[in-house]
Design an enzyme around this catalytic site. Structure first.
Site, PDB file in Angstrom:
ATOM      1  N   SER A 216      33.908  36.874  42.779  1.00  0.00           N
ATOM      2  CA  SER A 216      35.435  37.609  43.056  1.00  0.00           C
ATOM      3  C   SER A 216      36.211  37.183  42.041  1.00  0.00           C
ATOM      4  O   SER A 216      36.277  36.387  41.103  1.00  0.00           O
ATOM      5  CB  SER A 216      35.822  37.207  44.308  1.00  0.00           C
ATOM      6  OG  SER A 216      34.877  37.769  45.310  1.00  0.00           O
ATOM      7  N   SER A 254      31.286  41.348  44.906  1.00  0.00           N
ATOM      8  CA  SER A 254      32.515  41.070  44.229  1.00  0.00           C
ATOM      9  C   SER A 254      33.690  41.453  44.826  1.00  0.00           C
ATOM     10  O   SER A 254      33.729  42.734  44.765  1.00  0.00           O
ATOM     11  CB  SER A 254      32.445  41.149  42.665  1.00  0.00           C
ATOM     12  OG  SER A 254      33.473  40.395  41.897  1.00  0.00           O
ATOM     13  N   ASP A 256      37.107  42.135  43.945  1.00  0.00           N
ATOM     14  CA  ASP A 256      38.045  42.048  42.582  1.00  0.00           C
ATOM     15  C   ASP A 256      39.355  42.848  43.001  1.00  0.00           C
ATOM     16  O   ASP A 256      39.347  44.053  43.338  1.00  0.00           O
ATOM     17  CB  ASP A 256      37.327  42.883  41.378  1.00  0.00           C
ATOM     18  CG  ASP A 256      36.189  42.230  41.170  1.00  0.00           C
ATOM     19  OD1 ASP A 256      36.006  41.189  41.098  1.00  0.00           O
ATOM     20  OD2 ASP A 256      35.174  42.922  40.806  1.00  0.00           O
TER      21      ASP A 256
END
Length: 319
Positions: A216, A254, A256
């Site tokens: 992340s 992830s 983000d």
């Protein structure tokens, strides 16, 4: 053992715009950063607090989600109203909720009339190097980060919420950078913890992949440009795009996120003039992510896991 160095000290110059005096998010007037770092006994974690002046009266803001596999408390109200009304805090994944509660306590203590608050708390997973299940963050850790917030250059690398994070096969952490535009400033702070192939000004830097849970990145963008929430959303999206410049593979697991805010409550910027701010934010994020790596130290943590700092000799002088 190499000493941490910002990427510019290694001769790597990202982009063409001038930086602020500190080349940090704290170059934006009224923006302060405080951090609490926990190490030892299997812990490498902490709290990073971004505290803008005027948050209690709300500041224009927006959130951009590159991939929503993460926890960013408070996003729906930011999307709905286009403002933030609290500091922005970052921590490790399973401590997110304790940090949010402690932030609310800190705010209530300062405003006896408050009956509703929207705490903004983001995270990345530092469980490779820290005993994440222990959820070690206490209200005292959160309050210390908030109370210590200053306009000086924030600690980078293994500090605060970046103490236990890794990125692109190496030890990473907190990074920051800024750019100036005709008397205004765009500054960013990142908590880097994602996979991919480290790329420095187009040069690939291979590494042994780290088998860490969660990939992340949290990006906080601050400015004093007179932007409205919609324009701040456009800025935040460019911040996420900039992860690709350093080699992010934007993995499916992830989380983000970018959150952008301005201290200027009088919007009046033409969309046609956003090329400069877009360039400022992409250059700043790229440099901040590189700083998060070159300022980190090799770290051994939970269950003997080790994440190595990127060797500076692989980066020095790249153009």
């Amino acid at each position: 053992m190499q000493n941490p160095r910002r990427v510019r000290e290694l001769g790597v110059i990202v982009g063409t715009l001038p930086t602020g005096p500190l080349n940090a998010i704290t170059d934006v007037p009224g923006v302060r950063v405080g951090q609490t770092t926990l190490t030892g006994d299997g812990l490498n974690t902490g709290v990073t607090a971004i505290v803008p002046d005027g948050y209690a009266e709300t500041l224009p803001a927006a959130v951009a989600v590159g991939n929503g596999y993460g926890k960013l408390i408070g996003t729906t109200q930011v999307d709905e109203l286009g403002v933030i009304e609290t500091p922005i805090l970052l921590t490790g994944t399973l401590s997110t909720f304790r940090v949010a509660d402690a932030l609310v306590t800190w705010l209530l203590d300062r405003n006896p009339r408050a009956t509703s608050l929207n705490p903004i708390v983001g995270e990345t997973n530092d469980g490779y190097l820290s005993d994440i299940r222990s959820r070690p963050i206490t209200p005292e850790h959160v309050h210390a980060a908030l109370d210590s917030a200053s306009s000086s250059l924030p600690l980078e690398g293994c500090a605060g919420a970046g103490t236990g994070t890794t990125a692109l096969g190496f030890k990473a952490g907190i990074g920051t950078a800024s750019r100036t535009l005709n008397g205004n400033t765009v500054g960013v702070l990142v908590q880097a913890n994602f996979s991919g192939l480290l790329t420095v000004l187009g040069h690939p830097i291979p590494a042994t992949p780290i088998d860490a849970d969660g990939n992340s990145c949290m990006i906080v963008v601050a400015t004093d440009l007179p932007l409205d929430s919609r324009q701040l959303g456009r800025l935040a999206r460019r911040a996420v795009f900039a992860m690709g410049r350093v080699g992010s593979d934007f993995a499916p697991g992830s989380g983000d996120y970018a959150i952008a805010f301005t201290s200027n409550r009088t919007p009046g910027y033409a969309d046609g003039d956003l090329r400069g701010p877009f360039q400022a934010v992409t250059e700043s994020v790229e440099e901040a992510l590189l700083n998060s790596l070159t300022m980190a130290r090799t770290t051994t943590g939970h269950r003997g896991h080790t994440a190595h700092a990127v060797p500076h000799d692989l980066i020095r002088g790249l153009t």
